[in-house]
Write a protein that holds these residues in place. Structure first.
Motif, short mmCIF file in Angstrom:
data_model
loop_
_atom_site.label_atom_id
_atom_site.label_comp_id
_atom_site.label_asym_id
_atom_site.label_seq_id
_atom_site.Cartn_x
_atom_site.Cartn_y
_atom_site.Cartn_z
N PHE A 98 -9.55 -0.44 -3.79
CA PHE A 98 -9.69 0.99 -4.03
C PHE A 98 -10.11 1.67 -2.72
N SER A 99 -9.31 2.60 -2.24
CA SER A 99 -9.73 3.43 -1.12
C SER A 99 -10.60 4.56 -1.66
N GLU A 119 -0.24 3.72 -17.34
CA GLU A 119 -0.90 4.13 -18.59
C GLU A 119 -2.13 5.01 -18.38
N ALA A 120 -2.87 4.78 -17.29
CA ALA A 120 -4.08 5.58 -17.04
C ALA A 120 -3.91 6.54 -15.88
N HIS A 121 -2.78 6.43 -15.19
CA HIS A 121 -2.48 7.30 -14.04
C HIS A 121 -3.54 7.16 -12.94
N VAL A 122 -3.93 5.91 -12.69
CA VAL A 122 -4.86 5.57 -11.62
C VAL A 122 -4.16 4.57 -10.71
N ALA A 123 -4.05 4.89 -9.41
CA ALA A 123 -3.34 4.04 -8.46
C ALA A 123 -4.32 3.25 -7.61
N ALA A 124 -4.20 1.92 -7.67
CA ALA A 124 -4.95 1.01 -6.80
C ALA A 124 -3.98 -0.06 -6.32
N THR A 172 0.83 -1.20 0.00
CA THR A 172 0.00 0.00 0.00
C THR A 172 0.87 1.25 0.00
N LEU A 173 1.92 1.24 0.82
CA LEU A 173 2.81 2.40 0.85
C LEU A 173 3.62 2.50 -0.44
N ALA A 175 -3.69 4.61 -0.72
CA ALA A 175 -3.55 4.68 0.73
C ALA A 175 -4.90 4.87 1.42
N GLY A 176 -5.04 4.24 2.58
CA GLY A 176 -6.24 4.42 3.39
C GLY A 176 -6.11 5.66 4.24
#
Length: 402
Positions: A380-381, A361-366, A19-20, A41-42
């Motif tokens: 997904f937080s 590629e989509a600049h989405v972090a999960a 997560t970090l 991150a939560g």
């Protein structure tokens, strides 16, 4: 490195916090000028309540906070946590049972250092929070995973828990509301685990840091209240990070039988000594104050919960059960694996590869499910702003359906 510079097996066998790692990469990309939406991150996006900040500001000007204070925590804070436990959890503990720690993670780490000898086993209902098995390994213990999938609402099965028990089983972890799934375990499951633990002389470690984040008709069942007989072998972990939007203040605690609490204080005396006094003064205001701000945040989380579940289930190949606690959505993406996705036709063979491609590629972090013992899922937080959530889901849908 030369042979004599080799690091310990202990640290080499520990996996970095996923997560970090995701959060750090997302922040590095943002620092480089990229527009990244972070679901990793939560970390509540709300400011810490004003009355808590005011208490900290006043503490900064009070010279008594410039000195070392008792290792297990300020007496006022330990009393406030005991009072809060009676108010919220429904049973009485004494301040001597409370040890204030540098965030909830230190409470987790200390617990296993105190309980485990080399080779002792800890049953970890899975999916699990990513740091549990690593903290067990750092104490010389062996994590034993017991998986429960979406077909069970991510709620552990008592028969499976019993099947995992051996003569080396020392403890079991309870996490409800749950990270990463958002599941809230039923009273029957919580009570069943407590009675099983009593019968087999197993410690219960109950992580209650999301205690106030319930939705729909779900309610947190506090194991120490539900089965009072378990309290002699119960360690409760908690903190201010999630409930009061205070992740950066680094105040957690454990509540345990007095011999365990004394051992935790002894260990902490050689590690960190007391938690920063200003943060402790802020925590007194938080846990002693009203829950109005907490409930307002929960209402906002509820709106986001519904929005993210609807958006994820609107993406072809994604299946996301509706969580009833915490602030996480845990989505099954197995139908997307092995398929060309995105404008470049990237093929991901695991949720870990998919998460990396989605970020690059989509600049989405999960966070990939491998971090939680659940390959094929993404966590997904939804503790982020509404517009960021909507944009992140739009990007993911566009990536998958390009």
């Amino acid at each position: 490195m030369a042979d004599w510079q080799t690091l310990s097996d202990r640290i080499n066998h520990v996996t970095p916090s996923a997560t970090l790692a995701v959060d750090s990469k997302a922040k590095a990309m943002k620092a480089a000028g990229l527009d990244v939406i972070g679901f990793g991150a939560g970390e509540p996006n709300f400011p810490t309540p004003d009355y808590v900040v005011d208490a900290a500001a006043a503490a900064c000007r009070d010279p008594k906070n410039y000195k070392y204070t008792p290792t297990p925590g300020l007496p006022e804070l330990r009393r406030a946590i005991a009072d809060k436990t009676l108010r919220d959890s429904g049973y009485e503990v004494t301040p001597d049972q409370v040890v204030v720690t540098n965030g909830g993670k230190q409470a987790v780490y200390s617990t296993f250092q105190i309980l485990l000898d080399e080779g002792d086993e800890v049953i970890i209902p899975t999916p699990y929070w990513t740091s549990y098995p690593e903290a067990v390994k750092l104490a010389g213990g062996k994590p034993v995973e017991v998986f429960a999938g979406a077909d069970r609402g991510f709620e552990p099965d008592l028969a499976a828990i019993e099947a995992a028990r051996t003569e080396r089983t020392k403890a079991i972890i309870v996490t409800s509301p749950n990270n990463p799934t958002g599941a809230v375990w039923s009273p029957e499951t919580i009570e069943g685990i407590a009675k099983w633990a009593i019968e087999h002389h197993v410690w219960v470690i109950s992580d209650e840091i999301y205690e106030h984040l319930n939705y729909d008709d779900a309610h947190t069942t506090f194991i120490g209240a539900a089965v009072p007989e378990v309290r002699d072998q119960l360690i409760v972990l908690n903190g201010v990070a999630k409930t009061y939007a205070m992740p950066g203040w680094r105040v957690g605690w454990l509540i345990a039988p007095e011999p365990v609490a004394k051992a935790a204080a002894k260990l902490q005396g050689h590690m960190t000594s007391n938690v920063a006094n200003v943060s402790q003064r802020a925590a007194i205001a938080a846990v002693s104050g009203p829950l109005d701000a907490v409930y307002r945040m929960r209402e906002a989380f509820d709106v986001r919960r519904k929005a993210i579940v609807a958006a994820l289930n609107d993406i072809e190949g994604v299946n996301c059960p509706t969580p009833t606690g915490a602030f996480y959505a845990f989505a099954d993406i197995t139908a997307l694996l092995g398929k060309p996705l995105g404008p470049d036709g990237t093929v991901s063979h695991s949720s870990s590869e998919f998460a990396a491609a989605l970020l690059d590629e989509a600049h989405v972090a999960a966070v990939p499910g491998e971090a939680f013992g659940a390959p094929g899922y993404l966590r997904f937080s939804y503790a982020l702003a509404d517009d960021q959530l909507a944009e992140g889901m739009r990007r993911m849908k566009a990536y998958v359906e390009a």
